[in-house]
Design an enzyme around this catalytic site. Structure first.
Site, PDB file in Angstrom:
ATOM      1  CG  ASP A   1       1.498  -9.221  -6.824  1.00 25.43           C
ATOM      2  OD1 ASP A   1       1.754  -8.108  -6.843  1.00 25.43           O
ATOM      3  OD2 ASP A   1       0.779  -9.830  -7.917  1.00 25.43           O
ATOM      4  CB  SER A   2      -1.991  -6.545  -6.157  1.00 25.21           C
ATOM      5  OG  SER A   2      -1.438  -6.558  -6.995  1.00 25.21           O
TER       6      SER A   2
ATOM      7  CB  CYS B   1       3.464  -6.075  -5.098  1.00 28.30           C
ATOM      8  SG  CYS B   1       2.094  -4.864  -5.513  1.00 28.30           S
TER       9      CYS B   1
ATOM     10  CD  GLU C   1      -4.346 -10.216 -11.156  1.00 25.46           C
ATOM     11  OE1 GLU C   1      -5.302 -10.572 -10.655  1.00 25.46           O
ATOM     12  OE2 GLU C   1      -3.204 -10.263 -10.926  1.00 25.46           O
TER      13      GLU C   1
ATOM     14  CB  CYS D   1       4.468  -3.968 -12.789  1.00 23.88           C
ATOM     15  SG  CYS D   1       2.868  -4.795 -12.533  1.00 23.88           S
TER      16      CYS D   1
END
Ligand code: DGL
Length: 282
Positions: free
Chosen positions: A18-19, A81, A166, A200
């Site tokens: 994933d990012s 992702c 995040e 997401c």
């Protein structure tokens, strides 16, 4: 793409990419379904978010990370992702895999989600909450039209949600404001929606908050269970790939950012202590 790559030709762990931290919501469910397998998780936290980046950049970053996972021994990689699945998966499958190693596989999260959503809607009106990149790619409406003709998809891009998660700011009044704004906007755009897809992998952390904003009878589709069941099914249908996945119940976490930051934030997602390792993407 890297030239003269020498990829290990032996069984290895399943790669989950994933990012950032969002893919941990998928990894957790995959490990529950398939606890005996080995895993490597890679979060490209140094370059997150992907959701606001161009097609070319998401493709380049995703290919670099997938290649790293291949070099670390993964024969099978799950793009946990949606943004990477929307913008990079097809090119990697069609253009890069045949050159890198035609035996290896990269799977995404959009197709299994779309397969599952058809049976959940009665009104045939679905809402999608996702990053700007996933919404702009139009991947969900296109895939849904292929599999479930006649279902109407209304999409709402939520550019603030990933940064709030995040940065561990998702339980604040500021986050409440943005979640309410996007959910209300989605429902106003199509009052017939009876399923809201969380497109997401970060969004399951907001699932409870989202549910409080939905009218009775509107269901939320979260991807973890769907993607993990689809991986079980894939490995059953592809025993040749299953043989290439090692099974010692191990897990290693890698981040392109600081390992201290990753370890402490990942614990929020996984509700357990983890020790991450650093990876430079070169
Ligand atoms: N978790 C990613 C997804 O599922 C998006 C995160 C990002 O914007 O980098 O789309």
């Amino acid at each position: 793409m890297k030239q003269n790559l020498k990829l290990p030709d032996v069984p290895g762990p399943i790669g989950v990419f994933d990012s950032g931290y969002g893919g941990l919501t998928i990894l957790e469910k995959i490990r529950t379904e398939l606890p005996e397998y080995d895993y490597i998780y890679l979060g490209d936290n140094a370059r997150t978010p992907y959701g606001t980046r161009s097609f070319d950049v998401v493709y380049k970053y995703t290919l670099e990370c997938v290649t790293q996972l291949f070099e670390m021994g993964c024969q099978l990689v799950v793009l946990a992702c949606n943004t990477a699945s929307a913008k990079a998966l097809r090119s990697i499958q069609q253009r890069d895999l045949p050159l890198l190693d035609p035996r290896r596989r990269v799977l995404g999260v959009i197709r299994p989600t779309v397969e599952a959503v058809g049976a959940m809607t009665t009104s045939k009106h679905i809402g999608l909450l996702a990053t700007v990149g996933t919404v702009q790619s139009n991947s969900y409406p296109l895939e849904i039209q292929k599999l479930h003709e006649g279902i109407v998809v209304t999409s709402e891009a939520c550019p603030m949600w990933v940064p709030l998660i995040e940065n561990n700011e998702y339980q604040t009044e500021g986050a409440d404001y943005f979640v309410r704004k996007n959910v209300e906007h989605l429902l106003a755009a199509d009052p017939l929606i009876d399923v809201v897809m969380l497109g997401c992998t970060h969004y399951p952390l907001l699932e409870n908050k989202i549910k409080t904003l939905l009218p009775d009878g509107v269901r939320v589709l979260s991807q973890g269970d769907i993607v993990s069941r689809s991986l079980v099914d894939y490995l059953q249908r592809h025993p040749e790939m299953d043989d290439l996945c090692t099974k010692n119940a191990s897990i290693r976490y890698f981040s392109t950012e600081s390992v201290e930051k990753f370890s402490s934030s990942a614990s929020i997602f996984l509700k357990e202590e983890i020790k991450a390792e650093h990876l430079d993407i070169n």
